[in-house]
Design an enzyme around this catalytic site. Structure first.
Site, mmCIF file in Angstrom:
data_model
loop_
_atom_site.group_PDB
_atom_site.id
_atom_site.type_symbol
_atom_site.label_atom_id
_atom_site.label_comp_id
_atom_site.label_asym_id
_atom_site.label_seq_id
_atom_site.Cartn_x
_atom_site.Cartn_y
_atom_site.Cartn_z
ATOM 1 N N ARG A 1 46.782 -11.170 19.926
ATOM 2 C CA ARG A 1 46.463 -12.337 20.752
ATOM 3 C C ARG A 1 47.591 -12.493 21.764
ATOM 4 O O ARG A 1 48.694 -12.865 21.404
ATOM 5 C CB ARG A 1 46.328 -13.554 19.834
ATOM 6 C CG ARG A 1 46.515 -14.866 20.491
ATOM 7 C CD ARG A 1 46.058 -16.011 19.630
ATOM 8 N NE ARG A 1 46.830 -16.295 18.422
ATOM 9 C CZ ARG A 1 48.085 -16.742 18.404
ATOM 10 N NH1 ARG A 1 48.747 -16.927 19.507
ATOM 11 N NH2 ARG A 1 48.683 -16.997 17.259
ATOM 12 N N HIS B 1 47.927 -19.595 20.419
ATOM 13 C CA HIS B 1 46.747 -19.836 19.560
ATOM 14 C C HIS B 1 45.663 -20.606 20.327
ATOM 15 O O HIS B 1 44.492 -20.223 20.321
ATOM 16 C CB HIS B 1 47.196 -20.619 18.322
ATOM 17 C CG HIS B 1 46.075 -21.040 17.432
ATOM 18 N ND1 HIS B 1 45.332 -20.145 16.691
ATOM 19 C CD2 HIS B 1 45.548 -22.270 17.184
ATOM 20 C CE1 HIS B 1 44.398 -20.810 16.025
ATOM 21 N NE2 HIS B 1 44.509 -22.089 16.307
ATOM 22 N N TYR C 1 57.446 -18.927 17.623
ATOM 23 C CA TYR C 1 57.344 -18.086 16.423
ATOM 24 C C TYR C 1 57.217 -16.589 16.704
ATOM 25 O O TYR C 1 57.043 -15.805 15.782
ATOM 26 C CB TYR C 1 56.176 -18.555 15.530
ATOM 27 C CG TYR C 1 54.836 -18.638 16.235
ATOM 28 C CD1 TYR C 1 54.036 -17.512 16.383
ATOM 29 C CD2 TYR C 1 54.371 -19.846 16.754
ATOM 30 C CE1 TYR C 1 52.815 -17.587 17.018
ATOM 31 C CE2 TYR C 1 53.149 -19.938 17.393
ATOM 32 C CZ TYR C 1 52.373 -18.809 17.517
ATOM 33 O OH TYR C 1 51.159 -18.871 18.158
HETATM 34 C C1 LIG Z 1 39.176 -24.150 6.362
HETATM 35 C C2 LIG Z 1 40.200 -24.325 7.440
HETATM 36 N N1 LIG Z 1 41.502 -24.429 7.118
HETATM 37 C C3 LIG Z 1 42.435 -24.587 8.087
HETATM 38 C C4 LIG Z 1 42.068 -24.644 9.398
HETATM 39 C C5 LIG Z 1 43.129 -24.852 10.484
HETATM 40 N N2 LIG Z 1 43.268 -23.618 11.279
HETATM 41 C C6 LIG Z 1 42.669 -23.511 12.479
HETATM 42 S S1 LIG Z 1 42.938 -22.035 13.175
HETATM 43 C C7 LIG Z 1 43.883 -21.512 11.897
HETATM 44 C C8 LIG Z 1 44.481 -20.120 11.901
HETATM 45 C C9 LIG Z 1 43.434 -19.063 11.762
HETATM 46 O O1 LIG Z 1 43.956 -17.806 11.997
HETATM 47 P P1 LIG Z 1 43.078 -16.515 11.975
HETATM 48 O O2 LIG Z 1 42.024 -16.587 10.925
HETATM 49 O O3 LIG Z 1 43.991 -15.346 11.903
HETATM 50 O O4 LIG Z 1 42.297 -16.535 13.360
HETATM 51 P P2 LIG Z 1 42.844 -16.563 14.844
HETATM 52 O O5 LIG Z 1 43.048 -18.018 15.202
HETATM 53 O O6 LIG Z 1 44.119 -15.790 14.895
HETATM 54 O O7 LIG Z 1 41.772 -15.964 15.657
HETATM 55 C C10 LIG Z 1 44.002 -22.507 10.929
HETATM 56 C C11 LIG Z 1 44.791 -22.397 9.683
HETATM 57 C C12 LIG Z 1 40.696 -24.525 9.705
HETATM 58 N N3 LIG Z 1 40.236 -24.536 10.952
HETATM 59 N N4 LIG Z 1 39.786 -24.359 8.707
#
Ligand SMILES: Cc1ncc(C[n+]2csc(CCOP(=O)(O)OP(=O)(O)O)c2C)c(N)n1
Length: 381
Positions: free
Chosen positions: A269, A273, A282
């Site tokens: 990415r 985020h 980070y």
């Molecule tokens: C069930 C749940 N727990 C926590 C969150 C908060 N949250 C939003 S994005 C994220 C990180 C997700 O990372 P990843 O799966 O690697 O996907 P990326 O954002 O890197 O595409 C978190 C913890 C959420 N949306 N849903």
């Protein structure tokens, strides 16, 4: 003579009828991510041109959507800049009758599948529940809760198979999403029922600020497939030709009735985020720069140029078309949407609950009072 060799001695036997359920060796992912660009492999020029157009427009779409957050036209945007190869390939390997199950980061996949680029942003604009009709392009709602859409994809694929419908469901999830219980449940059910489901994990290195090393101790995310008894494939997620091929093979396999596949695409990415995140807190700029050297758009453009498939004029035309798409998107996003607040209560339940009906009535009364005030009724002056 040992104790066990004495007459009448207890002889331990192997557990009855045990045998490995499947040979794990063919399920294991390759040691290195699969690549096609730069390997001299035979590639279809028409496909490369199509992929190029999508990648260039996708990159521009990401940039435009991020700009719209700064102008207050979009509430939030999780950019897929750097991950466009996965987004585009996931959309293009599916037939019209198939289903795509995207996460919040996968707006681009929905657009590449044919969705209206403004409708695709409806949720992120904060206008409407999903922002689009999922049945129109067979794209499930962009899932904000991590991995909850994966069991839905399995359920849909299983139901289709029971009905004899030739449908494949492709679900997209991030590396962080693989730590969710829903990920496990989806893969387990998919494997046991042999559903026509493809799981695409975009391993972009981080779950917000959490790096992969703090997320899992598995050799790779693709290795997780073996535990469920399904094949795991590892692919260079920035090599659009490779992702397209690996996903096509997984889709074909699912269509033949041979069950699900887990594909891990190694990508990065490049943006934060979301627009609400500061990635410099980070990760090092140096790391980001290394990945810029492995940019999916540039990898493809270098390959096409070397193969004589992309001259400067064609490249410029593709970029101009992307500019025009961005201008149209800007113009439409700058129009104020006409929204009915009462829509909030629609499509939540098939039949409204008592509480929902009460809330709807209260809002209706508030809106009526507001309307009366605006019309000067009840004005004391
Ligand atoms: C069930 C749940 N727990 C926590 C969150 C908060 N949250 C939003 S994005 C994220 C990180 C997700 O990372 P990843 O799966 O690697 O996907 P990326 O954002 O890197 O595409 C978190 C913890 C959420 N949306 N849903």
């Amino acid at each position: 003579m040992t104790v066990l060799e004495q007459p009448g001695a207890y002889r331990p036997a192997p557990p009855p009828a045990w045998r490995p359920r499947t040979d794990p060796a063919p399920l294991l992912p390759d040691r290195e991510p699969y690549r096609l660009l730069g390997t001299g492999a035979e590639l279809d020029p028409t496909l490369l041109r199509t992929l190029h157009g999508h990648l260039v427009r996708g990159r521009r779409y990401n940039r435009q959507a991020t700009a719209l957050t700064k102008q207050g036209r979009l509430a939030v945007y999780p950019s897929s800049t750097g991950q466009e190869a996965c987004e585009v390939a996931a959309a293009l390997v599916l037939e019209e009758r198939d289903w795509l199950f995207p996460s919040y980061r996968d707006t681009l996949a929905a657009v590449a599948r044919g969705m209206d680029p403004v409708e695709a942003l409806g949720l992120l604009r904060g206008d409407w529940h999903t922002g689009y009709d999922p049945y129109e392009h067979r794209v499930a709602p962009l899932s904000t809760p991590l991995a909850t859409h994966l069991p839905h994809a399995v359920g849909l694929a299983h139901a289709a198979r029971l009905k004899g419908d030739d449908v494949v469901a492709l679900a997209m999830v991030g590396d962080g999403g693989t730590s969710e219980g829903d990920f496990h449940e989806a893969l387990n059910f998919a494997a046991v029922w042999r559903t026509p489901t493809v799981f695409l994990v975009q391993n972009n290195g981080f779950a917000i600020s959490v790096p992969l090393a703090k997320q899992t101790a598995a050799p790779s995310l693709a290795h997780k497939a073996v535990g469920y008894g399904i094949p795991g494939r590892l692919v260079d997620g920035n090599d659009v030709a490779a992702v397209h091929q690996v996903l096509s093979e997984a889709v074909e396999r699912a269509r033949r009735g041979e069950g699900p596949t887990l594909v891990e695409a190694i990508t990065y990415r490049l943006d934060a985020h979301t627009n609400a995140d500061d990635a410099t807190r980070y990760r090092d700029d140096a790391e980001v720069e290394t990945w810029r050297e492995h940019d999916p758009v540039e990898l493809l453009e270098r390959e096409m140029t070397a193969r004589g498939l992309l001259d400067e004029a064609t490249r410029e035309r593709a970029h101009e078309e992307a500019e025009e798409m961005a201008a149209r998107l800007r113009a439409r996003m700058n129009e104020d949407p006409v929204l009915d607040p009462m829509d909030l209560f629609d499509h939540v339940y098939a039949e409204k609950t008592t509480q929902l009906r009460e809330q709807a009535e209260r809002l209706r009364a508030e809106l009526a009072a507001e309307g009366a005030e605006e019309n000067g009724e009840g004005d004391e002056r």
